[in-house]
Scaffold this active site. Sequence first.
Site, PDB file in Angstrom:
ATOM      1  N   ASP A  67       1.177 -14.910   9.080  1.00  0.00           N
ATOM      2  CA  ASP A  67       1.909 -15.551   7.989  1.00  0.00           C
ATOM      3  C   ASP A  67       3.094 -16.368   8.500  1.00  0.00           C
ATOM      4  O   ASP A  67       3.455 -16.299   9.686  1.00  0.00           O
ATOM      5  CB  ASP A  67       2.382 -14.493   6.964  1.00  0.00           C
ATOM      6  CG  ASP A  67       2.997 -13.259   7.634  1.00  0.00           C
ATOM      7  OD1 ASP A  67       3.398 -13.352   8.801  1.00  0.00           O
ATOM      8  OD2 ASP A  67       3.070 -12.213   6.971  1.00  0.00           O
ATOM      9  N   ASP A 138       7.083  -2.371   0.637  1.00  0.00           N
ATOM     10  CA  ASP A 138       6.326  -2.352  -0.620  1.00  0.00           C
ATOM     11  C   ASP A 138       4.824  -2.178  -0.370  1.00  0.00           C
ATOM     12  O   ASP A 138       4.019  -2.371  -1.271  1.00  0.00           O
ATOM     13  CB  ASP A 138       6.590  -3.629  -1.433  1.00  0.00           C
ATOM     14  CG  ASP A 138       6.119  -4.895  -0.721  1.00  0.00           C
ATOM     15  OD1 ASP A 138       5.581  -4.805   0.416  1.00  0.00           O
ATOM     16  OD2 ASP A 138       6.277  -5.989  -1.296  1.00  0.00           O
ATOM     17  N   HIS A 140       2.944  -3.930   1.730  1.00  0.00           N
ATOM     18  CA  HIS A 140       2.173  -5.141   2.047  1.00  0.00           C
ATOM     19  C   HIS A 140       1.666  -5.150   3.489  1.00  0.00           C
ATOM     20  O   HIS A 140       2.262  -4.546   4.380  1.00  0.00           O
ATOM     21  CB  HIS A 140       2.973  -6.422   1.751  1.00  0.00           C
ATOM     22  CG  HIS A 140       4.151  -6.695   2.616  1.00  0.00           C
ATOM     23  ND1 HIS A 140       5.269  -7.362   2.182  1.00  0.00           N
ATOM     24  CD2 HIS A 140       4.405  -6.407   3.924  1.00  0.00           C
ATOM     25  CE1 HIS A 140       6.139  -7.479   3.165  1.00  0.00           C
ATOM     26  NE2 HIS A 140       5.638  -6.905   4.237  1.00  0.00           N
ATOM     27  N   GLU A 145       1.644  -9.144  -1.216  1.00  0.00           N
ATOM     28  CA  GLU A 145       2.546  -8.312  -2.002  1.00  0.00           C
ATOM     29  C   GLU A 145       1.756  -7.510  -3.043  1.00  0.00           C
ATOM     30  O   GLU A 145       0.588  -7.820  -3.310  1.00  0.00           O
ATOM     31  CB  GLU A 145       3.573  -9.216  -2.699  1.00  0.00           C
ATOM     32  CG  GLU A 145       4.381 -10.087  -1.739  1.00  0.00           C
ATOM     33  CD  GLU A 145       5.401  -9.299  -0.906  1.00  0.00           C
ATOM     34  OE1 GLU A 145       5.128  -8.136  -0.525  1.00  0.00           O
ATOM     35  OE2 GLU A 145       6.467  -9.858  -0.612  1.00  0.00           O
TER      36      GLU A 145
HETATM   37  P1  PGA Z   1       8.991  -4.595   9.883  1.00  0.00           P
HETATM   38  O1  PGA Z   1       8.186  -5.423   8.786  1.00  0.00           O
HETATM   39  O2  PGA Z   1       8.086  -4.475  11.055  1.00  0.00           O
HETATM   40  O3  PGA Z   1      10.200  -5.453  10.183  1.00  0.00           O
HETATM   41  O4  PGA Z   1       9.323  -3.282   9.286  1.00  0.00           O
HETATM   42  C1  PGA Z   1       6.889  -5.069   8.491  1.00  0.00           C
HETATM   43  C2  PGA Z   1       6.297  -5.976   7.432  1.00  0.00           C
HETATM   44  O5  PGA Z   1       7.031  -6.450   6.542  1.00  0.00           O
HETATM   45  O6  PGA Z   1       5.075  -6.190   7.461  1.00  0.00           O
END
Ligand code: PGA
Length: 264
Positions: A67, A138, A140, A145
């Site tokens: 992404d 959340d 994802h 999302e």
């Molecule tokens: P993080 O993010 O590795 O910074 O916890 C994970 C994500 O949002 O997929």
Amino acid sequence: MRVLIVKNYSEVSIEAAKIVRDIVKKKPNCVLGLATGSTPLGLYKELIRMHKEKGLDFSQVRTFNLDEYYGLSSSHPQSYRFFMEENLFKGINIKPENTRVPDGSVKIEEVEQYCKEYEELIKQAGGIDLQVLGIGGDGHIAFNEPGSSLGSRTRLVALDEKTIEDNSRFFDRVEDVPRFALSMGVGTILEAREILFLATGEKKAEIVAKALEGPITSMITASALQLHPRVTAILDEEASDALRRVAFYRFAADSEKHVGIKLF
Ligand code: PGA
């Protein structure tokens, strides 16, 4: 699903790097799906170490990132292209033309076509051999999302309030966090041949338990990984704290050492 529980962040990174190393050695021109965020940083450090000290060769490896923020150019310090250059690509011998991160600066009227082409490029490369994933607060995977279709493909998405808040730590002000992103879909991710799912820290414990042991639901898109036949989840003890079947996962992981094959 293989669930490997190790002591801490450093061990998660080392175990994950071994899985990537094995694929790169077995198939030197493999296609890796890559993620950004705090979680894979240690994995990338370890891969750089393996390259520098052990000669792990990335010269034929191709990569696709999950992404990118929409509206940030690749030179923006918070763009995911910038993150990948800084934290992995410049430390290994990968060819720049073999690395793909969605371009967050495409014009809005060209987004749909651009996303189709991104999917097409993955296909032309022969599909993703190993997809690295983290999980958002959340639930994802990539920027899928809550409420994203489990059949979704690469597209423009709106970011959830929770994600904006979580990611505001990298920006001066919460208002500076982009509201949109280009993201591979859940359907895109599920087509990878193998998935490496990483989670660390106590903040992830509840959502990890829901994703791995709860019902499959578009409200927690990581739960769709339960549909994939070859997922290895590597967790530290803190992130595994809310799982119900820890004893079983430990037994299966131990058994692998005796039978010599991976027990998915
Ligand atoms: P993080 O993010 O590795 O910074 O916890 C994970 C994500 O949002 O997929």
